[in-house]
Design a protein around this motif. Structure first.
Motif, PDB file in Angstrom:
ATOM      1  N   ASP A 115      45.510  43.185  40.150  1.00  9.20           N
ATOM      2  CA  ASP A 115      44.259  42.441  40.230  1.00  9.20           C
ATOM      3  C   ASP A 115      43.164  43.203  39.496  1.00  9.20           C
ATOM      4  N   SER A 116      42.468  42.531  38.583  1.00  2.77           N
ATOM      5  CA  SER A 116      41.467  43.168  37.721  1.00  2.77           C
ATOM      6  C   SER A 116      40.392  43.913  38.499  1.00  2.77           C
ATOM      7  N   ARG A 117      39.833  43.302  39.519  1.00  2.00           N
ATOM      8  CA  ARG A 117      38.746  43.946  40.273  1.00  2.00           C
ATOM      9  C   ARG A 117      39.223  45.232  40.935  1.00  2.00           C
TER      10      ARG A 117
ATOM     11  N   ILE B 120      39.833  47.987  38.152  1.00  4.89           N
ATOM     12  CA  ILE B 120      38.598  48.567  37.618  1.00  4.89           C
ATOM     13  C   ILE B 120      37.998  49.545  38.623  1.00  4.89           C
ATOM     14  N   SER B 121      37.915  49.147  39.886  1.00  4.58           N
ATOM     15  CA  SER B 121      37.292  50.033  40.876  1.00  4.58           C
ATOM     16  C   SER B 121      38.172  51.249  41.183  1.00  4.58           C
TER      17      SER B 121
ATOM     18  N   ARG C  50      33.791  48.165  32.485  1.00 10.21           N
ATOM     19  CA  ARG C  50      34.548  47.016  31.977  1.00 10.21           C
ATOM     20  C   ARG C  50      35.095  47.226  30.564  1.00 10.21           C
TER      21      ARG C  50
ATOM     22  N   TYR D 240      38.083  49.592  30.407  1.00 14.27           N
ATOM     23  CA  TYR D 240      39.171  48.934  31.137  1.00 14.27           C
ATOM     24  C   TYR D 240      39.841  47.888  30.252  1.00 14.27           C
TER      25      TYR D 240
END
Length: 140
Positions: free
Chosen positions: A29-31, A34-35, A41, A44
């Motif tokens: 999952d992208s979110r 990234i975190s 962004r 990433y």
């Protein structure tokens, strides 16, 4: 066409490799990615783009997954990681490799020093032993 260079380049950076491994473990999952990786962004998506262009991952329904090629590369980099972790034992094996040590004795030493079955298989393969013996004969 994908090259070995492009494949290795896509995972050569520490953060890219962690990103690749994280996706391999089913956390695409992208979110979350990234975190977890503490990336902005732009870096990433730059790393994601390299992984996609190298044919290692694909996106489906907003999540990233390894391609078939990516699964093979993941297994290969995992094997490399295991080899790095036992590199001192591999150096010890290299130090005792001489034609005077029988293959059976060498196999016992490898079995004692190495826990990973894939690495053991590589080290005791007849092809590898034949290459080593031929190289030693050339030196003599």
């Amino acid at each position: 066409m994908i090259s070995v260079y492009d494949t290795l380049y896509a995972i050569a950076n520490d953060k890219s490799l962690v990103l690749f491994k994280t996706i391999a473990l089913g956390r695409g999952d992208s979110r979350i990615l990234i975190s977890r990786l503490d990336l902005t962004r732009k870096p990433y998506y730059s790393r994601i783009s390299k992984l996609i262009n190298a044919g290692l991952i694909r996106r489906k329904n907003g999540k990233y997954f390894l391609t078939s090629f990516g699964r093979i590369v993941y297994e290969a980099q995992d094997l490399i990681g295991n080899a790095v972790r036992c590199s001192s034992n591999l150096k010890a094996i290299d130090s005792i490799e001489t034609p005077e040590i029988p293959a059976e004795e060498r196999s016992k030493i490898i079995d004692t020093l190495i826990n990973n079955s894939k690495i053991k298989e590589i080290l005791v393969s007849p092809e590898r032993n034949n290459n080593y013996i031929a190289a030693e004969k050339e030196k003599a």
